[in-house]
Design an enzyme around this catalytic site. Structure first.
Site, short mmCIF file in Angstrom:
data_model
loop_
_atom_site.label_atom_id
_atom_site.label_comp_id
_atom_site.label_asym_id
_atom_site.label_seq_id
_atom_site.Cartn_x
_atom_site.Cartn_y
_atom_site.Cartn_z
N GLU A 73 -4.23 -8.12 -36.50
CA GLU A 73 -5.41 -8.99 -36.51
C GLU A 73 -6.66 -8.07 -37.34
O GLU A 73 -7.04 -8.98 -38.03
CB GLU A 73 -5.53 -9.96 -35.39
N GLU A 79 0.12 -7.08 -26.73
CA GLU A 79 -1.31 -7.35 -27.08
C GLU A 79 -1.75 -6.05 -27.97
O GLU A 79 -2.69 -6.40 -28.88
CB GLU A 79 -2.08 -7.36 -25.75
N CYS A 107 -14.88 -23.86 -36.93
CA CYS A 107 -16.22 -24.51 -37.70
C CYS A 107 -17.19 -24.47 -36.50
O CYS A 107 -16.92 -24.88 -35.44
CB CYS A 107 -15.92 -25.72 -38.16
N HIS A 109 18.60 -3.21 -29.57
CA HIS A 109 19.16 -4.40 -29.65
C HIS A 109 18.57 -5.16 -31.27
O HIS A 109 18.75 -6.31 -31.27
CB HIS A 109 18.88 -5.36 -28.53
N LYS A 152 -3.54 -6.85 -31.49
CA LYS A 152 -4.79 -6.12 -32.07
C LYS A 152 -5.04 -5.62 -33.48
O LYS A 152 -5.56 -5.75 -34.11
CB LYS A 152 -5.44 -5.03 -31.19
N ASN A 211 -16.32 -30.78 -37.25
CA ASN A 211 -15.37 -29.77 -37.00
C ASN A 211 -14.48 -30.40 -36.00
O ASN A 211 -14.51 -31.21 -35.33
CB ASN A 211 -16.17 -28.96 -35.53
N GLY A 212 -12.84 -30.00 -36.63
CA GLY A 212 -12.01 -30.80 -36.23
C GLY A 212 -10.91 -30.95 -37.32
O GLY A 212 -11.13 -30.42 -38.64
N TRP A 223 -14.36 -23.01 -41.04
CA TRP A 223 -12.88 -22.15 -41.12
C TRP A 223 -11.98 -23.18 -41.88
O TRP A 223 -11.96 -24.20 -41.16
CB TRP A 223 -12.64 -21.91 -39.57
N ARG A 229 -17.20 -18.90 -35.14
CA ARG A 229 -16.29 -19.99 -34.99
C ARG A 229 -15.67 -20.18 -36.38
O ARG A 229 -14.79 -21.18 -36.71
CB ARG A 229 -17.17 -21.15 -34.65
N LYS A 246 -13.07 -16.97 -34.28
CA LYS A 246 -12.91 -16.90 -32.77
C LYS A 246 -12.44 -18.09 -31.82
O LYS A 246 -11.78 -17.64 -30.76
CB LYS A 246 -14.38 -16.52 -32.38
O1 M6R Z 1 -10.61 -18.39 -26.42
P1 M6R Z 1 -9.16 -18.43 -26.20
O2 M6R Z 1 -8.94 -17.59 -25.03
O3 M6R Z 1 -8.40 -19.90 -25.62
O4 M6R Z 1 -8.38 -18.07 -27.14
C1 M6R Z 1 -6.95 -17.70 -27.74
C2 M6R Z 1 -6.82 -16.95 -29.02
O5 M6R Z 1 -6.94 -17.57 -29.97
C3 M6R Z 1 -7.19 -15.62 -28.74
O6 M6R Z 1 -6.83 -14.85 -27.49
C4 M6R Z 1 -6.96 -14.95 -29.98
O7 M6R Z 1 -5.50 -14.59 -30.02
C5 M6R Z 1 -7.74 -13.51 -29.99
N1 M6R Z 1 -8.22 -13.57 -31.56
C6 M6R Z 1 -6.91 -12.36 -30.06
O8 M6R Z 1 -7.75 -11.21 -30.26
#
Ligand code: M6R
Length: 617
Positions: free
Chosen positions: A497, A490, A2, A513, A494, A100-101, A74, A27, A612
């Site tokens: 998501e 990673e 948010c 395994h 990607k 926000n929270g 959000w 956000r 984000k």
């Molecule tokens: O702002 P931050 O690096 O603390 O965020 C951590 C994760 O929320 C962030 O890396 C998230 O996993 C990404 N959207 C992945 O692409």
């Protein structure tokens, strides 16, 4: 999660709020709204969907005024609907609040208010806060002014709340005034000429002012056109300082790219140069990280490192674990922040903790930082967000200088984090066993990485072709060993998501395994197999998948032949020493996930259900 922005001044509030919300959309983006004060009435416009929907609503149903608050959401409590969009109002309809929270005890407070005949229009936790403040405001009759009355009501309500908040409040009876408070969610005060702003992030007000005050947890703030006041919610004065904002106004512009993610992938050579700038000493064959605020003697005494972070940052931390152990020979552990905060990991006086975070606002990582400090550890940050909460609460650290990252999928900040962890490993290695020659060699190789990334980016069309071939798949496996095991994780993150493909990352050695049960003609496996000590081991694993008719994409080093025979597609990265290969191998995989998602018509920069900056638990 948010974003909020409030404005008091002489200009038209709706357009300033809309512009600010557009910049805060990263956000959260499932609904938005604003309340603007005009002639003693708070006019509200809010709707589900993107900020664009709000812009159209405000264009078709105009509002005017010089004081207003707004929000991009959000969803945590309640679906993303018009009625759950902020602002929320109190029972009188005169007090508007954006939040926000998360208010954890909202259910109990809501029940209490319903028993007192309050009626709720939404399912949100935030409305409870608006109603509670409104109730106390109505009860406070002996205050010296309406502003003092609102202050008392906010303090009283917040003292009953469990959870986190960054809030902005406007009241129809108090023209030209906005109040705000924070606990666990960011809030920044922007100082302009005859105008003031309150926002979750400086980017929301960057076109209007360069002077900001980053509020601290427990601060209560009042803004008017020509004045502001900051005090402690608990009573008394609050400490603050005015900071100059350095963010470039056009930093958030997309340019000619179709998506921010693609732009940010392409910004990696520059981001890495910026991460290294002024931090490499050829004279001493080491890295210089003054922000750590630790002497060589203190660094020499470190006998254990704990790296904490979430999502992509935790994958960077895993690469860091391999780097620190191999280059600096320091026992290192990675703990995802959301677990670290609730575990009871033994630490001693020589344990050093790092919190890695792009935003510097991730709530779980902030909690991990606080837990580490509570245990008496020195906690340092590796952070991109200048003056973010994690940056400010750390005992020191290293800024990434990667520039603003808008795409929800972290790309350039991942490679930037890995670069900084490489610098850290070099520094700690040189204090211990790493020789001058080893140090100089690492520096020389590191300095070549940005250009090598550039050559991968130049070959993006080939990666796009591979993406087109596999874009219809519904599941994918990613595998790597050693330094490239975290890259498998990673790359899978990607892929899932932004393209919503079921993807998982594994250590190649784990294949037999259990994971091999997932191998089928419909499930492509991506193997990250650069020319390193475990190349042959990876090849054996590829053979095992091939024998079961699984389609295979191999990532290997230019000039290395062999994978073409057993893989359906092979993508190449330039040669580099094994510890530096993650900085290269992730790039084709970022592009692969990008092109697959784009091909599938996904909203690459704003994937469903995500935001984000994750400022809730
Ligand atoms: O702002 P931050 O690096 O603390 O965020 C951590 C994760 O929320 C962030 O890396 C998230 O996993 C990404 N959207 C992945 O692409």
């Amino acid at each position: 999660m948010c974003g909020i922005i409030g404005y008091v001044g002489e200009k038209s509030a709706p357009s300033i709020l809309l512009d600010g919300l557009r910049r805060l959309e990263y956000r959260g983006y499932d609904s938005s709204g604003m309340a603007v004060l005009h002639d003693g009435v708070l006019e509200v416009r809010k709707c589900a969907g993107r900020i664009e929907n709000l812009r159209k609503l405000v264009a078709s149903s105009k509002i005017e005024g010089n004081t207003g608050i707004s929000h991009t959401r959000w969803a945590t409590h309640g679906e993303p609907t018009d009625s759950n969009a902020h602002p929320h109002f109190d029972q009188s309809g005169k007090l508007a609040l954006v939040h926000n929270g998360v208010i954890e005890n909202y259910q109990e407070l809501r029940t209490e208010l319903i028993e007192l005949d309050h009626t709720f229009k939404s399912d949100t936790d935030s409305e409870v806060l608006a109603q509670l403040i409104g109730r106390y405001y109505a009860e406070e009759e002996n205050s010296t002014s309406l502003a003092a009355r609102l202050t008392d009501a906010i303090k009283k309500a917040l003292s009953r709340v469990t959870g986190t908040y960054g809030i902005a409040i406007a009241h129809a009876d108090i023209p030209g005034l906005i109040m705000g408070a924070r606990l666990g969610s960011p809030l920044v005060l922007g100082l302009g000429e005859n105008e003031h702003f309150l926002a979750s992030d400086v980017s929301a007000m960057i076109t209007h002012t360069r002077e900001a005050i980053y509020l601290n947890d427990g601060d209560l703030v009042t803004i008017r056109k020509n004045a502001f006041e900051i005090s402690a919610l608990s009573g008394g004065k609050a400490d603050y300082e005015i900071s100059e904002v350095e963010l470039a106004e056009d930093a958030a512009e997309i340019g000619d790219y179709p998506h921010y993610m693609l732009k940010e992938i392409h910004e990696q050579p520059q981001a890495l140069r910026d991460a290294m700038r002024g931090r490499l000493s050829k004279e001493d064959a080491t890295a210089m990280l003054g922000g750590l605020q630790m002497t060589s003697r203190e660094l020499r005494e470190v006998d254990r490192i704990i790296l904490t972070g979430c999502g992509t940052a935790s994958h960077a931390a895993m690469v860091g674990e391999y780097l620190l152990e191999s280059l600096a020979r320091i026992p290192t552990e990675v703990e995802i922040s959301s677990e670290f905060r609730y575990r009871n990991i033994p630490t001693d006086k020589n344990t050093l903790q790092f919190v890695i975070s792009q935003s510097g606002e991730t709530l779980d990582s902030l909690a991990a930082l606080r837990e580490g400090k509570r245990k008496g550890c020195r906690v340092l940050g590796i952070v991109n967000g200048i003056a973010s909460t994690i940056a400010r609460e750390s005992d020191g650290g290293v800024y990434m200088h990667a520039g603003i990252e808008i795409g929800v999928a972290a790309t350039k900040t991942f490679t930037s984090q890995v670069t900084i962890l490489t610098l850290l490993s070099l520094l700690l290695g040189r204090i211990r066993h790493l020789s001058t020659t080893d140090g100089l060699e690492l520096i020389a190789e590191l300095e070549k990485i940005p250009e090598k990334i550039r050559t991968i980016l130049d070959g993006a069309d080939r990666i796009k072709e591979v993406a087109q071939r596999f874009s219809a798949t519904e599941s994918m496996l990613f595998m790597g060993r050693q330094f490239n095991y975290p890259i498998a994780l990673e790359a899978a993150l990607k892929m899932k998501e932004i393209s919503y493909i079921q993807a998982s990352g594994h250590a190649s050695g784990e294949l037999k395994h259990g994971v091999i049960a997932l191998v089928s003609k419909e499930t492509p496996s991506v193997f990250i197999a650069p020319d390193d000590a475990v190349y042959e081991k990876n090849v054996s694993n590829i053979e095992e998948v091939k024998a079961r008719k699984g389609p295979i994409i191999g990532i290997t080093t230019e000039g290395k032949t062999g994978l073409e025979r057993i893989c359906d597609e092979v993508l190449y990265i330039p040669s580099a020493p094994p510890p530096l290969t993650p900085l290269l191998s992730i790039v084709p995989l970022q592009l692969l996930s990008y092109y697959i998602a784009a091909e599938r018509g996904c909203d690459v920069d704003k994937p469903r259900n995500l935001a984000k900056s994750v400022t809730v638990e």
